[in-house]
Design an enzyme around this catalytic site. Structure first.
Site, PDB file in Angstrom:
ATOM      1  N   GLY A  15      -1.600  42.186  -0.539  1.00 25.29           N
ATOM      2  CA  GLY A  15      -0.549  41.211  -0.797  1.00 25.29           C
ATOM      3  C   GLY A  15      -1.064  40.053  -1.628  1.00 25.29           C
ATOM      4  NE  ARG A  76       1.812  48.182   0.605  1.00 22.97           N
ATOM      5  CZ  ARG A  76       1.177  47.453   1.506  1.00 22.97           C
ATOM      6  NH1 ARG A  76      -0.054  47.788   1.864  1.00 22.97           N
ATOM      7  NH2 ARG A  76       1.753  46.404   2.056  1.00 22.97           N
ATOM      8  CG  ASP A 107      -7.158  42.954   7.362  1.00 17.17           C
ATOM      9  OD1 ASP A 107      -6.310  43.161   6.468  1.00 17.17           O
ATOM     10  OD2 ASP A 107      -6.854  42.881   8.560  1.00 17.17           O
ATOM     11  CB  THR A 130      -4.738  37.133   3.361  1.00 12.72           C
ATOM     12  OG1 THR A 130      -3.676  37.268   4.314  1.00 12.72           O
ATOM     13  CG2 THR A 130      -5.989  36.666   4.082  1.00 12.72           C
ATOM     14  CG  ASP A 132      -0.776  36.659   7.369  1.00  6.83           C
ATOM     15  OD1 ASP A 132       0.210  35.924   7.171  1.00  6.83           O
ATOM     16  OD2 ASP A 132      -0.710  37.900   7.362  1.00  6.83           O
ATOM     17  CG  ASP A 134      -5.070  37.784   8.842  1.00  4.26           C
ATOM     18  OD1 ASP A 134      -5.587  37.548   7.738  1.00  4.26           O
ATOM     19  OD2 ASP A 134      -4.301  38.743   9.035  1.00  4.26           O
ATOM     20  NE  ARG A 176       4.026  43.365  10.886  1.00  6.34           N
ATOM     21  CZ  ARG A 176       4.142  43.198   9.559  1.00  6.34           C
ATOM     22  NH1 ARG A 176       3.059  43.044   8.822  1.00  6.34           N
ATOM     23  NH2 ARG A 176       5.308  43.162   8.981  1.00  6.34           N
TER      24      ARG A 176
END
Length: 328
Positions: A15, A76, A107, A130, A132, A134, A176
Site C-alpha cells: 500500500g 501486488r 511487512d 505504511t 498503520d 505497525d 486492522r
C-alpha cells in the site's frame, strides 16, 4: 567502504504511504552523492520480474518530496510469491549488474525481501512505509504522521456537523491489526470513545460511557473505531447496536477509507523519509543486509527483517488512560 557497490536498485511495494516519494528521492540522491548508480524499479516486485528498470539521477527526483503516493508505482505480485518468479527477478537483477536492493514498504513487502535475500544471498535493506505504524523496530513508519493529521482534520469537520445536529458519529479509521491511528487521532480530535484492536472495550462499556456523556450534558459525541476493533463487529453493526439501545442519539457512520493514504506528506514524514533513505544507502555501503532502517529515540537504527516482521509494535497504554480521563 572497500566493497561499495557500483549499482543498486529501489522499489516501492504494498500500500502506498505519504513519504514514499521523499524516501525514493533520498535513496537516489544519496546514491549519486556516494558515486553509485541507482535504478528505480517500476510496479514493485512485478517490475523486478518484468525487468522494468530505470536509471535515475539527481534530477530524476526533482519536485517529488511534496507528493503523496509513489511515482514509480506499487503493485501486488502473486508471481513473486513463487520460486520461479523470484528466480526470474534474480536473473534480471544480476544481468543488470545490480548489487543491492532497497525496498520501501510494509511487512508483506519485507517478507518478500527477506525470502529473496535468503534464497539468493542478495543484499536487501528495507525502509518502512505504511500508515498503520505497525512495524517493529521503529518508533514511526513513513506516512503515519500524515495519516493521523488527515484523520484529525476530517474528524474536526465531522464534529461541526455532529454539534449542529446533536448527532453521535462513529468514525472508522484504518488499522486492522494496530490502533495507533485511532488512538492518537482520537485523542487529538477530542473523541469521546476510541475502540482499538489492542483493547476489548466491549459494547456494554461503550453504552455506559455514552450514557454518562449524555447525562453530563453532551448533546453530540464522536467515537473513533479502528477497522480491526476487538468487539468483532464492523462499524455499522456497532452503530446499529448503539442506536437500538440509546434511541435518544441520532447515529451516523463515516468511514474515512483510503483518503487516509493520500495527500502531501507532512514535514515530519518528509524529514523522516530523507533520513531513512540516506541511512539505507550508507548501511548498504557498510555491507549491511537483510535489515530494516528505523528511528528509535531519534537515532537511526537497523533491525533484522525477520524481527521487524514478526515483532509487534506496542501501543502506548498511557494514551488509553489519557483518553479515558479526557472523555468525561
Amino acid at each position: 567502504m572497500k566493497n561499495q557497490p557500483k549499482k543498486i536498485a529501489v522499489l516501492t511495494s504494498g500500500g502506498d504511504a505519504p513519504g514514499m516519494n521523499a524516501a525514493l528521492r533520498a535513496v537516489v540522491r544519496a546514491s549519486v552523492f556516494y558515486g553509485i548508480e541507482c535504478f528505480a524499479i517500476h510496479q514493485g516486485y512485478q517490475g523486478l520480474i518484468d525487468n522494468e528498470f530505470e536509471l535515475m539521477n539527481a534530477r530524476s527526483v526533482n519536485n517529488i518530496i511534496n507528493k503523496g503516493g509513489t511515482i514509480i508505482k506499487s503493485a501486488r505480485c502473486l508471481e513473486f510469491r513463487t520460486p520461479e518468479g523470484r528466480k526470474k527477478a534474480y536473473n534480471n537483477i544480476k544481468n543488470g549488474g545490480i548489487e543491492a536492493l532497497v525496498v520501501i514498504g510494509g511487512d508483506g513487502s519485507f517478507t518478500g525481501a527477506m525470502i529473496f535475500q535468503n534464497e539468493f544471498n542478495f543484499p536487501v535493506i528495507g525502509i518502512p512505509g505504511t500508515i498503520d505504524n505497525d512495524i517493529y523496530g521503529t518508533r514511526y513508519t513513513l506516512g503515519y504522521d500524515t495519516a493521523i493529521n488527515t484523520v484529525v482534520e476530517a474528524i474536526d469537520k465531522i464534529r461541526d456537523t455532529a454539534s449542529s445536529h446533536n448527532r453521535l458519529f462513529f468514525v472508522e479509521v484504518m488499522g486492522r491489526d494496530a490502533g495507533h491511528i485511532a488512538l492518537n487521532s482520537g485523542i487529538g480530535a477530542g473523541a469521546e470513545e476510541i475502540l482499538i484492536p489492542e483493547e476489548n472495550l466491549g459494547l456494554e462499556r461503550l453504552l455506559e460511557s455514552l450514557k454518562k456523556s449524555e447525562k453530563s450534558g453532551k448533546s453530540s459525541s464522536i467515537v473513533v473505531i479502528a477497522e480491526g476493533d476487538k468487539t468483532g463487529k464492523n462499524v455499522f453493526e456497532i452503530a446499529s447496536y448503539v442506536e437500538k439501545n440509546l434511541p435518544y442519539y441520532e447515529v451516523r457512520v463515516s468511514v474515512l477509507g483510503h483518503m487516509q493514504r493520500g495527500g502531501a506528506p507532512s514535514c515530519f514524514d518528509r524529514v523522516l523519509a530523507s533520513r531513512m533513505g540516506v541511512f539505507a544507502i550508507e548501511s548498504i555501503i557498510e555491507g549491511k543486509s537483510n535489515s530494516m532502517v528505523g528511528v528509535i529515540d531519534d537515532k537511526m537504527v537497523l533491525t533484522p527483517l525477520k524481527k521487524a516482521i514478526k515483532g509487534k509494535s506496542k501501543i502506548n497504554t498511557n494514551l488509553i488512560k489519557v483518553s479515558d480521563i479526557l472523555s468525561i
